[in-house]
Design an enzyme around this catalytic site. Structure first.
Site, short mmCIF file in Angstrom:
data_model
loop_
_atom_site.label_atom_id
_atom_site.label_comp_id
_atom_site.label_asym_id
_atom_site.label_seq_id
_atom_site.Cartn_x
_atom_site.Cartn_y
_atom_site.Cartn_z
N THR A 1 0.87 -1.18 0.00
CA THR A 1 0.00 0.00 0.00
C THR A 1 0.90 1.23 0.00
O THR A 1 1.61 1.48 0.97
CB THR A 1 -0.90 -0.01 1.25
OG1 THR A 1 -1.63 -1.24 1.22
CG2 THR A 1 -1.85 1.16 1.26
N PHE B 1 -6.23 -6.65 -1.30
CA PHE B 1 -7.35 -6.48 -0.36
C PHE B 1 -7.45 -7.74 0.51
O PHE B 1 -8.51 -8.33 0.65
CB PHE B 1 -8.66 -6.23 -1.11
CG PHE B 1 -8.59 -5.01 -2.00
CD1 PHE B 1 -8.76 -3.74 -1.45
CD2 PHE B 1 -8.34 -5.12 -3.35
CE1 PHE B 1 -8.68 -2.61 -2.26
CE2 PHE B 1 -8.26 -4.00 -4.17
CZ PHE B 1 -8.43 -2.73 -3.61
N HIS C 1 -19.85 -4.21 13.18
CA HIS C 1 -19.83 -4.84 14.50
C HIS C 1 -19.16 -3.90 15.48
O HIS C 1 -17.97 -3.60 15.34
CB HIS C 1 -19.09 -6.18 14.46
CG HIS C 1 -19.72 -7.15 13.51
ND1 HIS C 1 -20.91 -7.77 13.78
CD2 HIS C 1 -19.35 -7.55 12.29
CE1 HIS C 1 -21.25 -8.53 12.76
NE2 HIS C 1 -20.31 -8.42 11.83
N GLY D 1 -17.35 -2.79 18.78
CA GLY D 1 -16.37 -3.50 19.60
C GLY D 1 -15.35 -2.54 20.16
O GLY D 1 -15.68 -1.39 20.49
N CYS E 1 -3.11 -2.43 9.17
CA CYS E 1 -3.57 -1.74 7.96
C CYS E 1 -4.49 -0.55 8.24
O CYS E 1 -4.15 0.57 7.90
CB CYS E 1 -4.28 -2.75 7.06
SG CYS E 1 -3.23 -4.16 6.70
C1 UGA Z 1 -7.81 -4.88 6.23
C2 UGA Z 1 -8.83 -4.91 5.08
O1 UGA Z 1 -10.04 -5.51 5.54
C3 UGA Z 1 -8.27 -5.71 3.89
O2 UGA Z 1 -9.19 -5.66 2.81
C4 UGA Z 1 -6.94 -5.07 3.47
O3 UGA Z 1 -6.35 -5.75 2.39
C5 UGA Z 1 -5.98 -5.09 4.64
O4 UGA Z 1 -6.57 -4.35 5.74
C6 UGA Z 1 -4.71 -4.43 4.19
O5 UGA Z 1 -4.71 -3.24 3.91
O6 UGA Z 1 -3.71 -5.13 3.98
P1 UGA Z 1 -7.12 -6.58 8.19
O7 UGA Z 1 -6.29 -5.47 8.74
O8 UGA Z 1 -6.53 -7.94 8.07
O9 UGA Z 1 -7.65 -6.20 6.70
O10 UGA Z 1 -8.37 -6.71 9.13
P2 UGA Z 1 -9.95 -6.43 9.06
O11 UGA Z 1 -10.68 -7.70 8.94
O12 UGA Z 1 -10.25 -5.37 8.09
O13 UGA Z 1 -10.18 -5.86 10.54
C7 UGA Z 1 -9.56 -4.66 10.97
C8 UGA Z 1 -9.97 -4.29 12.37
O14 UGA Z 1 -11.32 -3.87 12.41
C9 UGA Z 1 -9.87 -5.42 13.39
O15 UGA Z 1 -9.30 -4.91 14.57
C10 UGA Z 1 -11.31 -5.85 13.63
O16 UGA Z 1 -11.52 -6.38 14.90
C11 UGA Z 1 -12.02 -4.53 13.45
N1 UGA Z 1 -13.44 -4.66 13.05
C12 UGA Z 1 -13.77 -5.18 11.86
C13 UGA Z 1 -14.44 -4.21 13.92
O17 UGA Z 1 -14.17 -3.73 15.02
N2 UGA Z 1 -15.74 -4.31 13.52
C14 UGA Z 1 -16.09 -4.82 12.31
O18 UGA Z 1 -17.31 -4.87 12.02
C15 UGA Z 1 -15.08 -5.28 11.46
#
Ligand code: UGA
Length: 434
Positions: free
Chosen positions: A121, A152, A254, A256, A263
């Protein structure tokens, strides 16, 4: 086709292994010798479901190779992916030092046409910077193309995200490079994955805009969760009903402890910085960052409040240390903020995480690390669910109630039903529900 991936971190390794699985010949390059040796033995430096299998199978099958020799990798490859880290500088902007080093190395070893792709990125405009660096460092004039192909991949489901993406974004200047990239992604074309073909700058911005929007969605629902608590509403139902509106969608709503990981926190800050440099104020993204900070603080404060402000000598059990389930990554994890605050206030911390204990140990040796949730709960004055691992979704709550010293239960991922926990005799706190 033969390709090279420079950088065997999270993005590089997943990308390399998955392309090999598509039948492409892939050489993964890293300057860290011991990492390369371990990868050859099938030892993955981080936890990612499904990756080890793919790495081992394709290495054995001769489609995936590991080396420290960038020259060889560049020579034999048509497409070269740059997948090195872009860590944040003190001011939030992305540090391009590694990207620039790699671009220089690639240029020095280029003898024929190459497509150079950024997977990391990178700030908007980096593709053109790379173009300049390469042009400057070529030993003789060689034709090449620059492509932006942002990833992504979510940690914990990266292999699935690579194999079945929502879309593939390709930003390039010339049709030849686009054709080569499409060829590389042919298996995804066949399963009708949408391809967004655009220019390099737009592709670079798509990545930041996507992550910042996801972060904003999370911060939005987290702010609503605060309001839910104040008025006595239920954030899960609010989010569910909002998400049923096709224009909004149910994902990333969600409530939390806020977003963590390597990221979203980094990319939101970097985007604000990129915009500032151009004189553009991204007020919404700034607010999302600020709301995220407040959410962690607010929920940690609730724990302190439950002990009338003093947790000194109290035993607090933490369930989950990773920033989210199915990863061992603790970067920007809410657990770090909570544990830090509680330790500062002289609490005794017991913790369990199915994957992240080793990483956490390197930061906090004073914690009592346990083998499961019940060992954490034993004699604890409070229990806090920080990460929603599946292992915590169906706990024997009667047993937990019996072995805890007190009955304070903080469910900061809204896993359990408030009524059930209250009926069992817990003082139950969750996020945005009363
Ligand atoms: C994120 C993006 O979702 C990916 O598409 C992207 O490729 C990646 O960053 C990157 O730039 O490399 P990631 O950091 O692995 O992926 O994690 P996510 O699943 O996006 O979760 C991020 C944070 O948001 C976590 O702490 C999770 O607990 C939190 N979260 C997520 C919430 O608090 N509520 C939600 O509804 C969803």
């Amino acid at each position: 086709m033969h390709i090279a991936i420079i950088g065997t971190g999270y993005v590089g390794l997943v990308t390399g292994a998955c392309f090999a699985e598509f039948g492409v010949f892939v050489t993964c390059v890293d300057k860290d010798k011991s990492k390369i040796e371990k990868l050859k033995e099938g030892i993955i430096p981080f936890y990612e479901p499904g990756l080890e299998d793919i790495v081992k199978r394709n290495y054995k099958g001769g489609r995936l190779n590991f080396t420290t020799n960038i020259q060889e990798a560049v020579e034999e490859s048509l497409v070269i992916f740059i997948a090195v880290g872009t860590p944040p500088r003190g001011d939030g902007s992305a540090d391009l030092k590694y990207v620039e080093e790699v671009a220089t190395e690639i240029a020095k070893n280029m003898t024929n046409y190459k497509v150079i792709v950024t997977k990391s990125t990178v700030p908007v405009g980096t593709g053109f910077k790379i173009k300049e660096i390469i042009t400057k460092n070529l030993k003789k004039p060689v034709e090449f193309d620059i492509v932006s192909n942002p990833e992504f991949l979510r940690e914990g489901s990266a292999v699935e995200d690579f194999m079945r993406p929502n879309r593939v974004v390709i930003g390039a200047e010339r049709p030849q490079a686009i054709a080569i990239m499409k060829d590389l992604y042919r298996p995804l074309y066949l399963i009708e994955t949408p391809f967004v073909i655009t220019d390099v700058l737009t592709a670079e911005l798509i990545k930041y805009a996507t992550n910042s929007f996801l972060a904003t969605k999370i911060s939005f629902i987290n702010e609503i969760s605060h309001l839910c608590e104040a008025v006595g509403a239920d954030v899960k139902t609010v989010a569910k009903a909002m998400g049923l509106d096709g224009r909004i969608g149910p994902k990333f709503l969600h409530a939390g402890l806020g977003f963590g990981g390597s990221c979203l926190p980094k990319d939101t800050m970097a985007l604000v910085k990129i915009a500032e440099e151009k004189g553009v104020n991204l007020g919404i993204v700034k607010a999302a960052i600020e709301a995220n900070r407040r959410q962690k603080e607010r929920l940690t404060h609730k724990i302190l409040e439950a002990f009338n402000g003093s947790v000194e000598g109290k035993t607090i059990g933490i369930l989950g240390l990773a920033f989210k389930p199915n990863t061992d990554d603790i970067r920007e994890a809410p657990s770090v903020y909570i544990v830090n605050t509680l330790l500062e206030k002289k609490a005794i911390i017991k913790a369990f995480d199915p994957a992240a204990i080793e990483n956490f140990k390197s930061m906090y040796s004073e914690i009592q690390y346990c083998n499961d949730a019940y060992e954490v709960a034993k004699d604890a004055d409070a229990l806090v669910i920080v990460t929603e691992w599946n292992q915590f979704r169906n706990l024997d709550l009667e047993r937990i109630k019996k072995i805890m010293r007190s009955n304070l239960f903080f469910d900061y991922r809204n896993i359990y039903e408030p009524k059930r926990l209250k009926d069992l005799g817990f003082i139950y706190h969750s996020v945005g529900r009363c």
